[in-house]
Design a protein around this motif. Structure first.
Motif, PDB file in Angstrom:
ATOM      1  N   ILE B 165     -32.025  23.002   3.205  1.00 16.87           N
ATOM      2  CA  ILE B 165     -31.425  24.210   3.771  1.00 16.87           C
ATOM      3  C   ILE B 165     -30.622  24.950   2.711  1.00 16.87           C
ATOM      4  CG2 ILE B 165     -31.436  23.545   6.182  1.00 16.87           C
ATOM      5  CD1 ILE B 165     -28.527  22.794   5.910  1.00 16.87           C
ATOM      6  N   VAL B 167     -31.517  25.302  -0.512  1.00 12.27           N
ATOM      7  CA  VAL B 167     -32.487  26.134  -1.229  1.00 12.27           C
ATOM      8  C   VAL B 167     -32.893  27.329  -0.378  1.00 12.27           C
ATOM      9  CG1 VAL B 167     -34.825  26.180  -2.170  1.00 12.27           C
ATOM     10  CG2 VAL B 167     -33.345  24.248  -2.636  1.00 12.27           C
ATOM     11  N   LEU B 168     -33.132  27.066   0.922  1.00 10.27           N
ATOM     12  CA  LEU B 168     -33.510  28.170   1.816  1.00 10.27           C
ATOM     13  C   LEU B 168     -32.414  29.232   1.852  1.00 10.27           C
ATOM     14  CD1 LEU B 168     -35.166  26.372   4.837  1.00 10.27           C
ATOM     15  CD2 LEU B 168     -36.247  27.574   2.965  1.00 10.27           C
ATOM     16  N   LEU B 171     -32.400  31.287  -1.444  1.00  7.55           N
ATOM     17  CA  LEU B 171     -33.522  32.214  -1.564  1.00  7.55           C
ATOM     18  C   LEU B 171     -33.403  33.336  -0.553  1.00  7.55           C
ATOM     19  CD1 LEU B 171     -36.554  29.889  -2.275  1.00  7.55           C
ATOM     20  CD2 LEU B 171     -35.183  31.204  -3.847  1.00  7.55           C
ATOM     21  N   ASN B 174     -30.828  35.813  -1.743  1.00 10.13           N
ATOM     22  CA  ASN B 174     -31.397  36.624  -2.812  1.00 10.13           C
ATOM     23  C   ASN B 174     -32.216  37.756  -2.218  1.00 10.13           C
ATOM     24  OD1 ASN B 174     -33.650  37.332  -4.696  1.00 10.13           O
ATOM     25  ND2 ASN B 174     -32.358  36.138  -6.063  1.00 10.13           N
ATOM     26  N   LYS B 175     -32.985  37.430  -1.138  1.00 10.62           N
ATOM     27  CA  LYS B 175     -33.835  38.439  -0.521  1.00 10.62           C
ATOM     28  C   LYS B 175     -32.997  39.576   0.050  1.00 10.62           C
ATOM     29  CE  LYS B 175     -37.969  36.683   1.040  1.00 10.62           C
ATOM     30  NZ  LYS B 175     -38.663  35.860   2.019  1.00 10.62           N
ATOM     31  N   LEU B 178     -31.560  41.646  -2.655  1.00 11.39           N
ATOM     32  CA  LEU B 178     -32.595  42.514  -3.229  1.00 11.39           C
ATOM     33  C   LEU B 178     -32.787  43.753  -2.372  1.00 11.39           C
ATOM     34  CD1 LEU B 178     -35.496  40.235  -4.476  1.00 11.39           C
ATOM     35  CD2 LEU B 178     -34.205  41.897  -5.777  1.00 11.39           C
TER      36      LEU B 178
END
Lengths: 144, 192
Positions: B165, B167-168, B171, B174-175, B178
């Motif tokens: 979780i 790492v999820l 990421l 980050n999304k 972005l």
């Protein structure tokens, strides 16, 4: 990669045996080598293979992200739940003796459930990581 | 005995060859595949030590899934590694010294599988007998892992869960950042 007939047919043929082997490793871990960690990785590899060959979208259709994240948490809850269940039945945390009619039966049930919890968490963490990496947009906006 | 020696020498020389090739590797995919091969040879090594469960884990996790995850993650890295220009004499010397000390110490270890060695005296006989009488499971590794050391395995499972979780979360963050950057860019472009 989804227009290569050899890969597609091979994946379709291999998918079910990989899952079957994963289940064998999962539930035969009491009697031979294997257990939750190995079985989880094997089952995850089947879904990852499918997603690699048929594309991420098809992979997520086969195994949606919501179910994936739900099962990811369920594995840990199952493991902890077995511990709490044995506490409720009047023994110590994760002491399986009270779960069955005899000590050995209780141990069998406890180990089976606990290993299944490990398998669920490991396989779904692997699949979730693959989904996350494969759908991750790098900083210059290009998609893999 | 002599055949075991030949097999071990063969496996160790393959591992050494892979390690040297890893030092020379300068492309990411080559490094990942060599690491995977190293894990596979390590799995064979565990089989010669009669540690079938560990070998199974090493083959499936080390050689299998981690290779796939590395490849999936490394698609975002530059293809070539920069050439390392710093002086590597001191690290090499340090590695050789440490390796030498470890090999020197290994002469004092008891022989593998020796019944009178200290680790087989303390609690192992209890586990071996208990696995048969109290738990009733032929695979002692499973009974130690899931029953005698159930707390540790619970911890391991929670570690895998937390790492997943985490790492999820990274990421996903980050999304969204972005998206923020993109929308800010759009606003800036519209403003012009």
């Amino acid at each position: 990669m989804d227009n290569n007939p050899i890969l597609r047919i091979a994946t379709k043929i291999l998918f079910a045996p990989i899952i079957l082997f994963g289940l064998y490793v999962q539930f035969h871990g009491d009697f031979g080598p294997g257990g939750g960690f190995q079985a989880g990785v094997i089952v995850a590899s089947a879904f990852i293979l499918y997603a690699i060959v048929f594309g991420l979208e098809k992979g997520k259709e086969l195994f949606p992200l919501s179910i994936n994240l739900f099962l990811l948490a369920l594995g840990g809850i199952l493991y902890g739940g077995v511990g709490i269940a044995s506490m409720m039945l009047g023994d110590e945390f994760l002491s399986y003796n009270v779960l069955g009619s005899s000590q050995q039966a209780g141990q069998h049930i406890g180990i089976l459930l606990v290993e299944f919890g490990v398998g669920l968490t490991v396989s779904n963490v692997m699949i979730a990581l693959f989904y996350a990496f494969a759908s991750f947009e790098s900083s210059n906006g290009e998609k893999k | 005995m002599i055949s075991e020696l030949i097999i071990n020498a063969f496996l160790v020389s393959i591992m050494l060859a892979i390690a040297i090739a890893l030092l020379k590797a300068r492309t990411v995919i080559y490094t990942v595949l060599l690491t995977s091969a190293y894990s596979l040879v390590a799995a064979l090594m565990f089989i010669t030590l009669d540690a079938v469960d560990v070998a199974f884990t090493e083959a499936s996790v080390g050689a299998g899934i981690s290779t796939i995850l590395f490849l999936a993650a490394m698609a975002f890295l530059p293809k070539k590694e920069e050439k390392n220009v710093t002086n590597q004499a001191f690290p090499a010397l340090l590695c050789l010294t440490l390796g030498g000390v470890l090999i020197w110490c290994s002469f004092d270890l008891p022989e593998i599988g020796l019944a009178t060695s200290p680790i087989h005296q303390h609690i192992v006989p209890e586990y071996i007998l208990g696995s048969r009488d109290d738990i009733g499971i032929p695979n002692i590794v499973t009974s130690v892992l899931a029953s005698y050391r159930g707390y540790d395995t619970f911890g391991e499972t929670i570690v895998v869960f937390t790492a997943g979780i985490a790492v999820l979360a990274i990421l996903k963050n980050n999304k969204t950042s972005l998206k923020k950057i993109k929308s800010q860019k759009k606003v800036a472009e519209n403003g012009q």
